[in-house]
Scaffold this active site. Structure first.
Site, PDB file in Angstrom:
ATOM      1  N   LYS A 150      15.397  54.713  58.440  1.00  0.00           N
ATOM      2  CA  LYS A 150      15.779  53.793  57.373  1.00  0.00           C
ATOM      3  C   LYS A 150      15.607  52.337  57.807  1.00  0.00           C
ATOM      4  O   LYS A 150      15.306  51.466  56.994  1.00  0.00           O
ATOM      5  CB  LYS A 150      17.220  54.075  56.949  1.00  0.00           C
ATOM      6  CG  LYS A 150      17.386  55.380  56.173  1.00  0.00           C
ATOM      7  CD  LYS A 150      18.818  55.558  55.705  1.00  0.00           C
ATOM      8  CE  LYS A 150      18.932  56.753  54.768  1.00  0.00           C
ATOM      9  NZ  LYS A 150      18.544  58.008  55.397  1.00  0.00           N
ATOM     10  N   GLU A 234      25.089  47.846  55.574  1.00  0.00           N
ATOM     11  CA  GLU A 234      24.662  47.310  54.289  1.00  0.00           C
ATOM     12  C   GLU A 234      25.878  46.931  53.459  1.00  0.00           C
ATOM     13  O   GLU A 234      26.957  47.509  53.605  1.00  0.00           O
ATOM     14  CB  GLU A 234      23.869  48.360  53.496  1.00  0.00           C
ATOM     15  CG  GLU A 234      22.448  48.552  53.935  1.00  0.00           C
ATOM     16  CD  GLU A 234      21.700  49.515  53.044  1.00  0.00           C
ATOM     17  OE1 GLU A 234      20.479  49.582  53.173  1.00  0.00           O
ATOM     18  OE2 GLU A 234      22.348  50.210  52.222  1.00  0.00           O
ATOM     19  N   HIS A 269      27.114  63.097  48.002  1.00  0.00           N
ATOM     20  CA  HIS A 269      25.847  62.362  48.097  1.00  0.00           C
ATOM     21  C   HIS A 269      24.632  63.260  47.873  1.00  0.00           C
ATOM     22  O   HIS A 269      23.518  62.898  48.237  1.00  0.00           O
ATOM     23  CB  HIS A 269      25.723  61.646  49.449  1.00  0.00           C
ATOM     24  CG  HIS A 269      26.813  60.670  49.715  1.00  0.00           C
ATOM     25  ND1 HIS A 269      26.890  59.448  49.087  1.00  0.00           N
ATOM     26  CD2 HIS A 269      27.888  60.740  50.546  1.00  0.00           C
ATOM     27  CE1 HIS A 269      27.963  58.792  49.525  1.00  0.00           C
ATOM     28  NE2 HIS A 269      28.575  59.559  50.391  1.00  0.00           N
ATOM     29  N   ARG A 326       7.967  63.448  50.864  1.00  0.00           N
ATOM     30  CA  ARG A 326       7.739  64.860  50.528  1.00  0.00           C
ATOM     31  C   ARG A 326       7.897  65.035  49.030  1.00  0.00           C
ATOM     32  O   ARG A 326       8.238  64.089  48.310  1.00  0.00           O
ATOM     33  CB  ARG A 326       8.775  65.738  51.236  1.00  0.00           C
ATOM     34  CG  ARG A 326      10.219  65.300  50.963  1.00  0.00           C
ATOM     35  CD  ARG A 326      11.257  66.254  51.472  1.00  0.00           C
ATOM     36  NE  ARG A 326      12.598  65.693  51.454  1.00  0.00           N
ATOM     37  CZ  ARG A 326      13.373  65.604  50.389  1.00  0.00           C
ATOM     38  NH1 ARG A 326      12.916  66.020  49.229  1.00  0.00           N
ATOM     39  NH2 ARG A 326      14.589  65.097  50.465  1.00  0.00           N
TER      40      ARG A 326
END
Length: 533
Positions: A150, A234, A269, A326
Site C-alpha cells: 500500500k 492515514e 471490512h 486481480r
C-alpha cells in the site's frame, strides 16, 4: 514413445511462449497471436467454474487442481482434467505454488489462471509461472509487487496527482515518529498494514492515549498475517462510501475503465452487497475517478484486469485507497451492465492481443446488484457456519445469474472462505433490480446451514439502501439481528420442502422421458470418471 510425446508438448508450449514474447515486443506489425490450448485454474469453487466456462467457450481445454476436501466439488468434475495437490488446508494445497506449476507442466497446460484469493496477488508466483515457460493470466510480477504494498502504491499513484487520504507514504519507524505524525494529521486516524487486506492489520485510533497500543497490535497482526509488520498512518475518513473502478489494460499501452461498483455494505471490512453503477456518482465524478484509475494502472505498467478502490466522503470527494491486481469477486455486476466477459478479455490480453474494445465503445446498460451468499449466521455476528447442504436449489428467471460452487448434499468445509455463491440481479433500473433480487432470494432454497440470504433481502429494502444514502457503517448503524425474526421460519421450511418435492418429481419424469435418447454430455460423463492422481 510417451517421453517423445511429452517432449513435443513442452517444445510446443515453449514455442507458444516465444510467440507471445515476440508479439508483445513487436511494433504491432505481427497480427498472429498464439492460441492457448489448455489452461490450469489455480483455484476452487465458483471462480474455478467461472474461468473454466469461458475457457470452454473459447475452445480451450481446462485443468483443475483440488485439495482432498474438494474431491467431490462440481469444478473438479467440470474440468477436462483434475489433479489432487494435497490435504485440505490451503497451505498444503492451493498455496503450493511449486505443486501447481508442476501439474501445469505435466498436463501440458500453456497458462495458469489464479482466480482471486490464494496466489492471485503473489508476485513470486507470477514470476515463477513465467520462469517456467508458462503464461500467467494476470499482471506482471512487477505490477503485483508495486501495488501489493500500500505504501509503494501510494507513492506510485501520487506521481500522477491521484487524490490521497492525508497521511504518510512511508512506513512508521517507531512510536515517537507516529505521535508526531498523528498530531499533525489529527484524530481519529487509521493505522494500516502496508501489505494488508481484508481488514487485517488495521486499527482506528481515536486519541493519543490509544496510539501506542493500537500501533503495536496492528504491527503484530500484520506480521502474523503477511510476514511484514510495516504500517502507515492515514486520516480516518468517517463513514465513507467504498467505490471501486474496474479497469482493463493490454500489453500495448491501451487502457479502459469499465465504470464503478458500489461496495459499501460490509462486515469486518469485507463486502456483502455490491452494485453497479453507484447510485450517487455524477457522470463527471465517474469520469474523473475512471481517469484516476487508469493513471494508477499506468504508474506500474499494468495489464490485465484490475480494480482501483477509492473512499468517497459525504461531499463526493474521492481518495485513492488501493489497487487489487486481480479479478474481483464482484466482477459479475460489471459484466452485467457492460456486456463484457472480463475473463475472456484476461485470456486474450495474456495471449498478447490488444483490447477488443475502446473507452468509447462502453456504456452502462441498466443496473446490477450482487449478494454474496455466504455460509454465515447474520443472527450471530456473521460468524461462519458449517454443515451439509441438505437442500440447495438456486433461483432462476429473467435477469438472474448465480455463480456457485456447491451442490445439494455436499458438506461445507471449514478450511476456506464461507462464500457459497454469488446471486446477481440485473434490470433496467435500480428499483427493478432490487425487486428482482428480492424475488430471487425468496426462490433460493437452502437448508442445513445459516446463510446471508435473509440479511440481503432485509438490507436492500431498507430506506438508506433504497435512497442510496448509506456508507461503510451501514451494518453498524442500521442492522440488528432481531430484524430478521420477522420472517416465518416454519413457512420457509414448508416452502423449501415443497420445492424439493417438486424438483425431485420433475427430475424423475425427465429421466424417464429422455434417458433413452438423450446424449450424455461431458458434465454427466465426468461424474463417473475418477480424477487423475
Amino acid at each position: 514413445m510417451a517421453e517423445n510425446g511429452l517432449s513435443f508438448l513442452k517444445q510446443e508450449r515453449n514455442f507458444s511462449t516465444q510467440l507471445v514474447n515476440l508479439y508483445n515486443h513487436s511494433t504491432n506489425q505481427l497480427t498472429l497471436a498464439p492460441l492457448m490450448q489448455k489452461i490450469l485454474v489455480a483455484n476452487r469453487g465458483e471462480i474455478a467454474m467461472r474461468v473454466m466456462r469461458t475457457a470452454e467457450e473459447m475452445g480451450i481445454k481446462t485443468v483443475a487442481v483440488f485439495s482432498e476436501a474438494d474431491r467431490e466439488m462440481p469444478f473438479v468434475r467440470f474440468a477436462g482434467e483434475a489433479v489432487c495437490i494435497g490435504p485440505a488446508p490451503s497451505s498444503q494445497s492451493y498455496l503450493r505454488a511449486d505443486k501447481i506449476i508442476e501439474v501445469a507442466k505435466n498436463t501440458g497446460a500453456d497458462a495458469i489462471h489464479p482466480g482471486y484469493g490464494f496466489l492471485s496477488e503473489n508476485a513470486a508466483f507470477s514470476k515463477a509461472v513465467s520462469d517456467a515457460g508458462l503464461i500467467f493470466i494476470g499482471p506482471s510480477a512487477h505490477s503485483i509487487e508495486v501495488m501489493g504494498s500500500k505504501i509503494a502504491a501510494k507513492q506510485a499513484a501520487k506521481k500522477f496527482n491521484v487524490p490521497m487520504v492525508p497521511g504518510t507514504d512511508e512506513p512508521i519507524k517507531d512510536i515517537d515518529e507516529a505521535m508526531k505524525i498523528a498530531i499533525n494529521t489529527g484524530f481519529p486516524l487509521l493505522i494500516k498494514a502496508s501489505a494488508g487486506g481484508g481488514g487485517k492489520g488495521m486499527r482506528v485510533v481515536n486519541n493519543a492515549a490509544e496510539l501506542e497500543s493500537q500501533m503495536n497490535m496492528a504491527k503484530s497482526e500484520a506480521l502474523s498475517a503477511f510476514g511484514n509488520d510495516d504500517v502507515f498512518i492515514e486520516k480516518y475518513v468517517a463513514a465513507p462510501k467504498h467505490i471501486e473502478i474496474q479497469l482493463m489494460g493490454d500489453q500495448h499501452g491501451n487502457y479502459v475503465y469499465l465504470f464503478e461498483r458500489e461496495c459499501s455494505i460490509q462486515r469486518r471490512h469485507q463486502k456483502l452487497i455490491e452494485e453497479a453503477p453507484s447510485s450517487c456518482l455524477t457522470p463527471s465524478i465517474r469520469r474523473a475517478m475512471g481517469e484516476c484509475a487508469v493513471a494508477v494502472a499506468r504508474s506500474c505498467n499494468y495489464y490485465g484486469a484490475g480494480t482501483v478502490e477509492f473512499l468517497v466522503d459525504e461531499n463526493l470527494d474521492f481518495f485513492f485507497l488501493e489497487m487489487n491486481t486481480r479479478l474481483q469477486v464482484e466482477h459479475c455486476v460489471t459484466e452485467m451492465i457492460t456486456g463484457i466477459d472480463l475473463v475472456r478479455e484476461q485470456i486474450n490480453i495474456a495471449c498478447g492481443n490488444k483490447l477488443s474494445f475502446s473507452q468509447g465503445d462502453l456504456e452502462i446498460n441498466g443496473h446490477a446488484i450482487e449478494l454474496r451468499v455466504c455460509a454465515e449466521d447474520p443472527m450471530n455476528n456473521f460468524l461462519p457456519d458449517t454443515g451439509k447442504l441438505i437442500m440447495y436449489q438456486p433461483p432462476k428467471g429473467p435477469g438472474i445469474r448465480v455463480d456457485d460452487g456447491y451442490e445439494q448434499g455436499q458438506d461445507i468445509p471449514i478450511f476456506y472462505d464461507p462464500m457459497l455463491a454469488k446471486l446477481i440481479a440485473h434490470a433496467a433500473t435500480r428499483d427493478e433490480a432490487i425487486e428482482r433480487l428480492c424475488r430471487a432470494i425468496d426462490e433460493y432454497y437452502i437448508q442445513g446451514i445459516q446463510t446471508t440470504l435473509g440479511f440481503g433481502k432485509w438490507a436492500v429494502r431498507t430506506e438508506p439502501f433504497r435512497s442510496g444514502k448509506f456508507d461503510t457503517k451501514f451494518i453498524e448503524k442500521y442492522y440488528k439481528p432481531e430484524y430478521l425474526l420477522n420472517n416465518d421460519p416454519q413457512a420457509e421450511e414448508v416452502a423449501a420442502l415443497l420445492g424439493a418435492y417438486v424438483w425431485e418429481k420433475e427430475k424423475k419424469q425427465n429421466n424417464t422421458t429422455f434417458s433413452t435418447n438423450h446424449k450424455t454430455n461431458k458434465w454427466k460423463a465426468n461424474r463417473g470418471v475418477k480424477e487423475r492422481n
